[in-house]
Design an enzyme around this catalytic site. Sequence first.
Site, PDB file in Angstrom:
ATOM      1  N   CYS A   2     -26.261   1.539 -11.701  1.00 29.42           N
ATOM      2  CA  CYS A   2     -25.501   2.786 -11.868  1.00 29.42           C
ATOM      3  C   CYS A   2     -26.406   3.912 -12.356  1.00 29.42           C
ATOM      4  CB  CYS A   2     -24.349   2.574 -12.846  1.00 29.42           C
ATOM      5  SG  CYS A   2     -23.318   4.050 -13.061  1.00 29.42           S
ATOM      6  N   LEU A  28      11.322   5.712  -7.652  1.00 30.70           N
ATOM      7  CA  LEU A  28       9.882   5.680  -7.368  1.00 30.70           C
ATOM      8  C   LEU A  28       9.305   7.065  -7.075  1.00 30.70           C
ATOM      9  CD1 LEU A  28       8.576   2.715  -5.182  1.00 30.70           C
ATOM     10  CD2 LEU A  28       7.883   3.433  -7.465  1.00 30.70           C
ATOM     11  N   TYR A  47      -6.383   6.562   4.143  1.00 32.70           N
ATOM     12  CA  TYR A  47      -6.538   5.533   3.116  1.00 32.70           C
ATOM     13  C   TYR A  47      -5.804   4.251   3.491  1.00 32.70           C
ATOM     14  CZ  TYR A  47      -5.631   2.526  -0.704  1.00 32.70           C
ATOM     15  OH  TYR A  47      -5.505   1.384  -1.436  1.00 32.70           O
ATOM     16  N   GLU A  82       0.819  -1.209   0.000  1.00 30.95           N
ATOM     17  CA  GLU A  82       0.000   0.000   0.000  1.00 30.95           C
ATOM     18  C   GLU A  82       0.857   1.263   0.000  1.00 30.95           C
ATOM     19  OE1 GLU A  82      -3.017   0.274  -0.628  1.00 30.95           O
ATOM     20  OE2 GLU A  82      -3.770  -1.753  -0.367  1.00 30.95           O
ATOM     21  N   ASP A 140     -10.147   6.203  -2.134  1.00 35.47           N
ATOM     22  CA  ASP A 140      -9.055   6.676  -2.977  1.00 35.47           C
ATOM     23  C   ASP A 140      -9.650   7.189  -4.292  1.00 35.47           C
ATOM     24  OD1 ASP A 140      -9.702   4.451  -4.492  1.00 35.47           O
ATOM     25  OD2 ASP A 140      -7.635   3.764  -4.721  1.00 35.47           O
TER      26      ASP A 140
END
Length: 347
Positions: A205, A77, A117, A34, A135
């Site tokens: 939806c 990164l 999160y 994560e 998120d």
Amino acid sequence: MEKTTENLLIWYAKHKRNLPWRESINPYQIWLSEIILQQTRVDQGTAYYLRFISAFPTVFDLAKADEESVLKLWQGLGYYSRARNLRLAAQMVVEKFNGQFPTSYDLLLTLKGVGPYTAAAIASIAFNEPVPVVDGNVFRVISRLMASDLPIDRPSGLKFTREQMLRLIPSNEPGNFNQAVMELGAMVCKPVNPDCNACPIQTQCLAHASKITSNLPVKAGKQKVTALNIRYAMVIFKDQIMVRLRSEKGIWQGLYDFPELTFEHDEIGCLHEAESLFGTKMTFVKRSSTFTHLLSHRRISADVFVLQAEQLPIIGKDCQLIALSALTTVPVPRLVEKMLPLAENLI
DNA sequence: AACGCGGGGAG
DNA sequence: CTCCCAGCGTT
């Protein structure tokens, strides 16, 4: 269980990608993945995850590594504070939690680099705590599912998204549900060209039903701040105040505000302009706390000067003239929203 | 509430 | 080229 939840879980079980960190529910591995995947795409982060697990198989290995070697492995990164916090959090787990990851959302939040999160992701996936993740994927899926145009980059949109996720999350498998929503957002409910025909919740939806999928989610975006220095004449007659309807051009088209004066910015210029405009001698007498309060209450920063005419001008007996100088640094779109009710209050 | 962090993709 | 992405920590 909601039909939407059921469909998402079935779809996820069938279509989820096989990713290395999904092979276990070891909190160390979930946490590591994560952190790496914050602001990072799966296809870029995967190789880094594998190298980290290989170099630091357990939280103890990471805790006793030196910062240099962690940064070296993180090279390329970006957002390098993630790497520094990664090592600090590992040390916290070893020293404060006896090498065992804390098992609740609230305790996970105390770890360096773990925010709302990430704490929700670990708590739900590794420990089955029914706390929803929010998120970018979740914002997109929920806003479309509910056809919500609340701006997702404002507190109202965040609150709505959390509430909807809380409504849908099943207490028996919160981790799978959270991952299902995010996976759907990544693979099907994409930002552009969403694959609605492959969507397991197309029937539920509301955006799809209204054909507004491509318009969602809504973002308020960065508001450009424009400084405006405006001087108003406020003409008060008994219990009435003069307002004027702005022209159809320029800002605040068709909205009411006070008559605007066009003079220079210092008080003396203001005085002379007002005198010639209203044809009488004037003087400053005091700052008006009343109007300062009225404006600041509406989040418009303003300096307020009160002019008092020596002789009451044009309109005659019982008429008071006030010049109000407003220097605002409010984003123009917001100021537009606030001007009309302001005028309405005074009419 | 606003800003900085970084590499990567879209326009 | 510039703009934007999106969690977290800091101020």
